[in-house]
Design an enzyme around this catalytic site. Structure first.
Site, PDB file in Angstrom:
ATOM      1  N   GLY A 245       0.905  -1.207  -0.016  1.00 13.27           N
ATOM      2  CA  GLY A 245       0.001   0.162  -0.099  1.00 13.27           C
ATOM      3  C   GLY A 245       0.864   1.190  -0.137  1.00 13.27           C
ATOM      4  N   GLU A 285       4.250  -6.404   1.710  1.00 14.15           N
ATOM      5  CA  GLU A 285       3.449  -6.731   0.416  1.00 14.15           C
ATOM      6  C   GLU A 285       3.576  -5.771  -0.609  1.00 14.15           C
ATOM      7  OE1 GLU A 285       0.428 -10.393   1.893  1.00 14.15           O
ATOM      8  OE2 GLU A 285      -0.228  -8.381   1.703  1.00 14.15           O
ATOM      9  N   GLY A 287       3.624  -3.628  -4.008  1.00 11.10           N
ATOM     10  CA  GLY A 287       3.106  -3.753  -5.406  1.00 11.10           C
ATOM     11  C   GLY A 287       3.473  -2.503  -6.237  1.00 11.10           C
ATOM     12  N   ARG A 323      -6.901   3.448 -14.885  1.00 10.35           N
ATOM     13  CA  ARG A 323      -6.921   3.971 -13.565  1.00 10.35           C
ATOM     14  C   ARG A 323      -7.868   5.619 -13.647  1.00 10.35           C
ATOM     15  NH1 ARG A 323      -2.944   5.614 -11.266  1.00 10.35           N
ATOM     16  NH2 ARG A 323      -3.513   4.979  -9.218  1.00 10.35           N
ATOM     17  N   TYR A 327     -10.319   5.367 -10.858  1.00 15.63           N
ATOM     18  CA  TYR A 327     -10.208   6.004  -9.820  1.00 15.63           C
ATOM     19  C   TYR A 327     -10.048   7.625  -9.754  1.00 15.63           C
ATOM     20  CZ  TYR A 327      -8.459   1.267  -8.940  1.00 15.63           C
ATOM     21  OH  TYR A 327      -8.184  -0.033  -9.010  1.00 15.63           O
ATOM     22  N   CYS A 354     -15.365   4.030 -27.218  1.00 12.39           N
ATOM     23  CA  CYS A 354     -16.635   4.709 -27.527  1.00 12.39           C
ATOM     24  C   CYS A 354     -17.660   4.934 -26.045  1.00 12.39           C
ATOM     25  CB  CYS A 354     -17.634   4.133 -28.599  1.00 12.39           C
ATOM     26  SG  CYS A 354     -17.990   2.423 -28.234  1.00 12.39           S
ATOM     27  N   TYR A 383      -1.197  -1.428 -11.805  1.00  9.37           N
ATOM     28  CA  TYR A 383      -2.393  -1.548 -12.234  1.00  9.37           C
ATOM     29  C   TYR A 383      -2.741  -1.041 -13.500  1.00  9.37           C
ATOM     30  CZ  TYR A 383      -1.713  -2.716  -7.411  1.00  9.37           C
ATOM     31  OH  TYR A 383      -1.714  -3.059  -6.360  1.00  9.37           O
TER      32      TYR A 383
END
Ligand SMILES: *Cc1c(COP(=O)(O)O)cnc(C)c1O
Length: 430
Positions: A245, A285, A287, A323, A327, A354, A383
């Site tokens: 994170g 962890e 990423g 993304r 988001y 479209c 991502y």
């Protein structure tokens, strides 16, 4: 705002370079759109983590979150640095094993695992982060059937709210993830009685793109609260996994480095250790912070149009980078073939899909853009490709790895037949 370029990016004769390779040449050679990853940047991120935690008086293990970027070459490079893997599905487990991650440090995560997935994980001998008692019972059934002992942790919902986008805050009381705080002791009590389980870990993951370290410190405190309780039940705690994170600097506003991260969480972990008898490893962890800034998406301009806004239509859309649409994420952009030209116009960069939500970057000051120019979108290593789709019949693009002046194709562009792969036309309907 003038773009500030950092390693591995630089400019030569008005063109954007990644390490020693021109982005314009990359597109000429491999086509557009194109995902391009810098090996130098990847190694630098990995080494930052390894160095930041190299002097602790407890063991630290990194489990790369495969969902951020599951390209095999990229995963192989990470695995070779001694990372384990955090996987969220049977497919990710398959890919992680293929990439050669040490299965003693593969953690099978997820809030909805099928019997088939559980069986695959048990057979592979990986550890599980268990999200519910229902899942635990399913693991017990499979472990019994296969006569195996499965190493587990519970995913704890620590009820912590980091400041991030609501869709990527995962440690809230209201989130779908983890065992609720008030039920966690009961869950361990239940699990420890079972001889097909080795109950040995505690896991949480509070969210993604977090740039304030204090929620992590808070989460560590809470994990040790759990640790104290479950030691009383007789659990020997082998690992405390605080998830991933750590955020990256998408907007040029700064983000903590792994060493700043370590500075705050190592003392918190040490403090916790002094309150228990076990000697757990710290598992982290990451990423996004491993792969995010390693990669650019190069995309060619198909049309420039003055309408409600000054639109620049490129050949990559939310099919390749979701993304911004999903988001509201910000990614820096530049015109890769006009790096020395004055930024004089405001443009909104849109894709070829479209849907009116197919916007990649809004209201950016850029040099005058023309059809044929190459737009570079930064920080797409996490991502990005891993969330891509074939929507609108768009083939996924190629991926290239750059090492100094060398380039390697690490994924070929999809073919038209990939668009219909696995489809069957019943003979009745021909
Ligand atoms: C997504 C995820 C990660 C990685 O998060 P990043 O923000 O990419 O570092 C780690 N652990 C779990 C359980 C996750 O779901």
């Amino acid at each position: 705002m003038r773009l500030i370029l950092e390693k591995p990016f630089n400019v030569k004769q008005g063109k954007l370079y990644i390490e020693k390779v021109s982005c314009v040449e990359l597109v000429e050679n491999y086509g557009s759109p194109l995902y391009v990853t810098s090996l130098q940047a990847l190694n630098s991120n990995i080494n930052s983590y390894l160095n930041a935690f190299s002097k602790t008086n407890f063991d630290v293990k990194f489990l790369y979150a495969v969902k951020a970027n599951n390209n095999l070459t990229i995963m192989r490079l990470i695995a070779k640095k001694g990372f384990g893997a955090d996987v969220f599905s049977d497919g990710e487990l398959y890919m992680a094993l293929l990439a050669g991650f040490d299965r003693n440090y593969i953690l099978f995560n997820g809030n909805s695992k099928s019997d088939e997935e559980i069986r695959m994980g048990v057979e592979a001998g990986v550890s599980f982060s268990v999200d519910s008692i229902d899942e635990l019972n399913a693991i017990i059934r499979v472990a019994k059937e296969l006569d195996r002992v499965v190493r587990i942790a519970f995913r704890v919902n620590p009820d912590i709210s980091p400041e991030t986008h609501p869709k990527i805050a995962t440690g809230l009381k209201t989130s779908k993830f983890g065992i609720p705080w008030k039920d966690i002791k009961k869950a361990y009590e239940y699990a420890i009685k079972n001889k097909n389980l080795l109950v040995s870990g505690i896991h949480c993951h509070i969210g993604s793109q977090i740039t304030d370290i204090s929620p992590f410190v808070e989460a560590i405190k809470r994990m040790f609260d759990v640790a104290k309780e479950i030691e009383k039940l007789g659990v020997d705690i082998e690992f405390i996994d605080i998830g991933g994170g750590l955020g990256i600097d998408y907007e040029g506003k700064g983000a903590p480095t792994p060493s700043e991260f370590a500075e705050k969480i190592v003392p918190a972990f040490e403090m916790g250790l002094s309150s228990i008898n076990s000697q757990p490893e710290l598992w982290i962890e990451p990423g996004r912070s491993i792969v995010g800034n390693t990669t650019v998406l190069l995309t060619r301009v198909n049309a420039v149009k003055k309408a409600y806004k000054n639109f620049v239509a490129v050949d990559a859309g939310f099919n390749l980078l979701v993304r911004p649409a999903m988001y509201n994420a910000y990614h820096k952009v530049t015109v890769a073939n006009k790096m020395d030209e004055r930024e004089s116009e405001i443009y909104t960069i849109v894709g070829p899909i479209c849907e009116s939500g197919d916007i990649l970057a809004e209201d950016r000051k850029l040099p005058v853009v023309e059809r044929g120019d190459i737009i570079a979108i930064f920080d797409v290593g996490a991502y990005g490709f891993s969330m891509s789709s074939q929507y609108n019949g768009r083939r996924r693009c190629a991926e290239v790895l750059v090492d100094n002046d060398r380039t390697y194709v690490i994924r070929e562009r999809e073919s038209y037949s990939d668009l219909v792969a696995n489809q069957l036309l019943p003979v009745e309907f021909i």
